[in-house]
Design a protein around this motif. Structure first.
Motif, PDB file in Angstrom:
ATOM      1  N   PRO A  86       0.816  -1.216   0.000  1.00 15.92           N
ATOM      2  CA  PRO A  86       0.000   0.000   0.000  1.00 15.92           C
ATOM      3  C   PRO A  86       0.850   1.267   0.000  1.00 15.92           C
ATOM      4  CG  PRO A  86      -0.793  -1.560   1.647  1.00 15.92           C
ATOM      5  CD  PRO A  86       0.524  -2.078   1.160  1.00 15.92           C
ATOM      6  N   VAL A  87       0.355   2.302  -0.650  1.00 13.20           N
ATOM      7  CA  VAL A  87       0.939   3.633  -0.526  1.00 13.20           C
ATOM      8  C   VAL A  87       0.528   4.180   0.845  1.00 13.20           C
ATOM      9  CG1 VAL A  87       0.912   5.989  -1.424  1.00 13.20           C
ATOM     10  CG2 VAL A  87       0.883   4.040  -3.009  1.00 13.20           C
ATOM     11  N   VAL A  88       1.517   4.607   1.635  1.00 14.38           N
ATOM     12  CA  VAL A  88       1.219   5.067   3.002  1.00 14.38           C
ATOM     13  C   VAL A  88       1.859   6.425   3.251  1.00 14.38           C
ATOM     14  CG1 VAL A  88       0.972   2.752   3.965  1.00 14.38           C
ATOM     15  CG2 VAL A  88       3.233   3.829   3.912  1.00 14.38           C
ATOM     16  N   ASP A  89       1.340   7.124   4.266  1.00 17.65           N
ATOM     17  CA  ASP A  89       1.978   8.372   4.694  1.00 17.65           C
ATOM     18  C   ASP A  89       2.854   8.080   5.903  1.00 17.65           C
ATOM     19  OD1 ASP A  89       0.291   8.139   6.848  1.00 17.65           O
ATOM     20  OD2 ASP A  89      -1.035   9.768   6.267  1.00 17.65           O
ATOM     21  N   GLN A  90       3.330   9.139   6.556  1.00 23.20           N
ATOM     22  CA  GLN A  90       4.269   8.919   7.678  1.00 23.20           C
ATOM     23  C   GLN A  90       3.605   8.245   8.867  1.00 23.20           C
ATOM     24  OE1 GLN A  90       2.938  11.823   6.809  1.00 23.20           O
ATOM     25  NE2 GLN A  90       3.106  13.400   8.383  1.00 23.20           N
ATOM     26  N   TYR A  91       2.258   8.251   8.905  1.00 21.09           N
ATOM     27  CA  TYR A  91       1.554   7.559   9.990  1.00 21.09           C
ATOM     28  C   TYR A  91       1.233   6.111   9.615  1.00 21.09           C
ATOM     29  CZ  TYR A  91       0.904  12.447  11.249  1.00 21.09           C
ATOM     30  OH  TYR A  91       1.115  13.779  11.544  1.00 21.09           O
ATOM     31  N   ARG A  92       1.661   5.721   8.426  1.00 24.51           N
ATOM     32  CA  ARG A  92       1.362   4.409   7.830  1.00 24.51           C
ATOM     33  C   ARG A  92      -0.130   4.252   7.551  1.00 24.51           C
ATOM     34  NH1 ARG A  92       5.903   5.415   7.730  1.00 24.51           N
ATOM     35  NH2 ARG A  92       7.675   3.994   7.780  1.00 24.51           N
ATOM     36  N   GLN A  93      -0.801   5.381   7.335  1.00 24.82           N
ATOM     37  CA  GLN A  93      -2.198   5.332   6.919  1.00 24.82           C
ATOM     38  C   GLN A  93      -2.257   5.208   5.404  1.00 24.82           C
ATOM     39  OE1 GLN A  93      -6.417   7.336   8.170  1.00 24.82           O
ATOM     40  NE2 GLN A  93      -4.684   8.714   8.069  1.00 24.82           N
ATOM     41  N   THR A  94      -3.126   4.336   4.928  1.00 18.49           N
ATOM     42  CA  THR A  94      -3.279   4.129   3.485  1.00 18.49           C
ATOM     43  C   THR A  94      -4.182   5.212   2.907  1.00 18.49           C
ATOM     44  OG1 THR A  94      -5.255   2.755   3.649  1.00 18.49           O
ATOM     45  CG2 THR A  94      -3.128   1.647   3.956  1.00 18.49           C
ATOM     46  N   CYS A  95      -4.534   5.055   1.639  1.00 17.91           N
ATOM     47  CA  CYS A  95      -5.402   6.061   1.006  1.00 17.91           C
ATOM     48  C   CYS A  95      -6.850   5.924   1.458  1.00 17.91           C
ATOM     49  CB  CYS A  95      -5.301   5.964  -0.521  1.00 17.91           C
ATOM     50  SG  CYS A  95      -5.937   4.425  -1.201  1.00 17.91           S
ATOM     51  N   VAL A  96      -7.174   4.893   2.230  1.00 20.39           N
ATOM     52  CA  VAL A  96      -8.529   4.739   2.790  1.00 20.39           C
ATOM     53  C   VAL A  96      -8.471   5.110   4.267  1.00 20.39           C
ATOM     54  CG1 VAL A  96     -10.437   3.154   3.225  1.00 20.39           C
ATOM     55  CG2 VAL A  96      -9.084   2.926   1.134  1.00 20.39           C
ATOM     56  N   SER A  97      -9.226   6.102   4.646  1.00 23.32           N
ATOM     57  CA  SER A  97      -9.167   6.640   6.008  1.00 23.32           C
ATOM     58  C   SER A  97      -9.428   5.563   7.066  1.00 23.32           C
ATOM     59  CB  SER A  97     -10.203   7.762   6.147  1.00 23.32           C
ATOM     60  OG  SER A  97     -10.180   8.297   7.448  1.00 23.32           O
ATOM     61  N   GLY A  98      -8.559   5.543   8.071  1.00 21.67           N
ATOM     62  CA  GLY A  98      -8.726   4.589   9.161  1.00 21.67           C
ATOM     63  C   GLY A  98      -8.108   3.237   8.930  1.00 21.67           C
ATOM     64  N   PHE A  99      -7.513   3.027   7.770  1.00 22.13           N
ATOM     65  CA  PHE A  99      -6.823   1.765   7.470  1.00 22.13           C
ATOM     66  C   PHE A  99      -5.316   2.026   7.379  1.00 22.13           C
ATOM     67  CE2 PHE A  99     -11.089   0.751   6.319  1.00 22.13           C
ATOM     68  CZ  PHE A  99     -11.220  -0.608   6.577  1.00 22.13           C
ATOM     69  N   PHE A 100      -4.580   1.285   8.170  1.00 17.02           N
ATOM     70  CA  PHE A 100      -3.139   1.462   8.265  1.00 17.02           C
ATOM     71  C   PHE A 100      -2.451   0.168   7.814  1.00 17.02           C
ATOM     72  CE2 PHE A 100      -5.333   4.253  11.086  1.00 17.02           C
ATOM     73  CZ  PHE A 100      -4.611   5.431  11.123  1.00 17.02           C
ATOM     74  N   ALA A 101      -1.143   0.244   7.523  1.00 15.94           N
ATOM     75  CA  ALA A 101      -0.397  -0.937   7.107  1.00 15.94           C
ATOM     76  C   ALA A 101       1.019  -0.848   7.646  1.00 15.94           C
ATOM     77  CB  ALA A 101      -0.378  -1.052   5.583  1.00 15.94           C
ATOM     78  N   ALA A 102       1.602  -1.998   7.970  1.00 16.00           N
ATOM     79  CA  ALA A 102       2.947  -2.009   8.548  1.00 16.00           C
ATOM     80  C   ALA A 102       3.652  -3.319   8.249  1.00 16.00           C
ATOM     81  CB  ALA A 102       2.865  -1.806  10.061  1.00 16.00           C
ATOM     82  N   GLY A 103       4.980  -3.236   8.159  1.00 17.19           N
ATOM     83  CA  GLY A 103       5.789  -4.436   7.992  1.00 17.19           C
ATOM     84  C   GLY A 103       5.948  -4.838   6.545  1.00 17.19           C
TER      85      GLY A 103
END
Length: 427
Positions: free
Chosen positions: A280-297
């Motif tokens: 996924p494309v993420v920002d510095q908070y590891r939030q994806t382009c869909v609000s409230g969904f994050f990704a890590a690792g």
């Protein structure tokens, strides 16, 4: 059917998921759930019995199970974290409802205020790279062979050839040698190894195992069981060099030819993916382009060190908890981070503005090719953010750099990352 509500739901109980759960709790999430499809927490670490884990995180050298064990004990001791093992997630909806199945609980339905994807990655198989030849027994991915040897007590073969010099392949070369097998060679398509330098030295050179760079396997011999492989050199365009072919006898071929982030759930939700990292494309908070969904690792990008996986889990867990409590800054503007000359990938791929005072963002990057005496430069249209000289840069080893967001003007169109040889203009 069980139906429950959580502040943060984490899909995946490997190193990223475990770190995210603890971080979310520390940041204020009252109820966190981990959904893990395996029978135990820890992910791939449980089969990695070699040492080398935790030098950054714990300042000591641990085995994979030792590293995982420290996190698992902390997670199990926290009554605010619910763990479901053998729980296979089937579907995730954009309203953050999750459906999973478990042999003990049946169909599970739960809802959360924030969701973290930490599903990790899987290995490329023979079918993905289409090696010509027969389809005999004795062809395994290196990770499957590692599990077979370290957790199930079986040897996949006694006379081994390994295709690919990623870290799992290098480590399995040493592991199979220590178990008494003969490793004939490691064959690598690229003109450089894709593994850590320390693994090339400790796993191949220390055991006098040949590494054939710029070579590939052109045919798998044997109808019932592997009897050997044909190997040939490749040119700069990765085309076979005529007349260079030779034969290596073996009864087992191990494949270490790349890892694929597991993003079937992300695709089903139309989460934006990076074409190079496959995550996924993420920002510095590891939030994806869909609000409230994050990704890590490793579901975001394949890491070289588990310590960095845990660090990313920390970020995602903290951010998800803040989102669940309505405390994460609302994004008003994004500045894209682009990998250009000399850099293959960079994560995060965008910076969300506004940022907190004094906030720093850590960029994780991979070089396109090995370079000695190069200069890493991170710039915006307003000027340089970072300039750093690197004695050595290799694709197999992550480059890490921190940038101060105070230096990023809201007028910046984008952030550019380059890696240039000092002889070609790098400072």
């Amino acid at each position: 059917m069980n139906k429950q509500f959580f502040d943060v739901a984490i899909i995946g109980g490997g190193p990223a998921g475990l770190a995210a759960a603890l971080s979310a709790r520390k940041a204020g999430a009252k109820q966190v759930v981990i959904l893990e499809r395996d029978v135990e927490l820890g992910g791939i670490l449980q089969q990695c019995i070699h040492n080398g884990f935790g030098l950054h995180r714990f300042q000591e050298e641990l085995t994979g199970p030792g590293y995982a064990g420290r996190f698992v004990r902390m997670v199990r001791a926290d009554t605010g974290i619910t763990v479901y093992t053998e729980a296979m997630v089937l579907e995730v909806a954009k309203d953050k409802t999750i459906w999973a199945v478990s042999p003990t609980l049946g169909l599970i339905q739960l809802s959360a205020r924030a969701v973290i994807f930490a599903m990790g990655c899987r290995e490329r198989t023979r079918g993905a790279i289409r090696i010509p030849g027969y389809r005999p027994a004795g062809v395994f991915t290196a990770g499957a062979a590692q599990r077979m040897v370290n957790m199930e007590g079986f040897l996949p073969g006694k006379n081994i050839v390994i295709l690919g010099s990623g870290d799992i392949g290098l480590i399995m070369a040493r592991r199979m040698t220590l178990e008494g097998a003969k490793v004939q060679a490691v064959v690598e398509l690229m003109p450089f190894s894709n593994g850590l330098t320390r693994n090339v030295v400790q796993c191949l050179e220390d055991f006098a195992i040949p590494l054939h760079l710029s070579h590939t396997i052109t045919f798998v011999h044997g109808r019932e069981r592997v009897t050997g492989v044909s190997v040939a050199a490749v040119d700069a365009n990765r085309c076979i060099v005529p007349g260079s072919e030779f034969y290596l006898p073996c009864d087992c071929l191990l494949l270490s030819v790349g890892l694929i982030p597991e993003n079937e759930l992300s695709r089903a939700m139309d989460i934006c993916l990076d074409g190079l990292t496959n995550g996924p494309v993420v920002d510095q908070y590891r939030q994806t382009c869909v609000s409230g969904f994050f990704a890590a690792g490793n579901v975001v990008h394949v890491h070289d060190l588990v310590d960095f996986v845990s660090e990313e889990g920390d970020i995602a867990g903290r951010s998800a908890a803040l989102f669940a409590n309505g405390e994460l800054p609302l994004e008003k503007q994004y500045i894209n981070v682009k990998a250009e000359t000399g850099i293959r990938t960079v994560v995060p791929q965008r910076i969300s503005l506004p940022t907190a005072a004094g906030e720093k963002v850590r960029l994780f990057m991979r070089a396109q090719e090995p370079l000695t005496r190069s200069t890493l430069t991170i710039t915006t249209t307003a000027g340089k953010l970072v300039e750093r000289k690197l004695p050595v840069a290799k694709p197999g080893e992550m480059i890490v750099a921190d940038i101060s967001t105070e230096k990023i003007s809201p007028d910046s169109q984008e952030i550019i990352v380059t890696l240039l040889p000092q002889s070609l203009g790098g400072a």
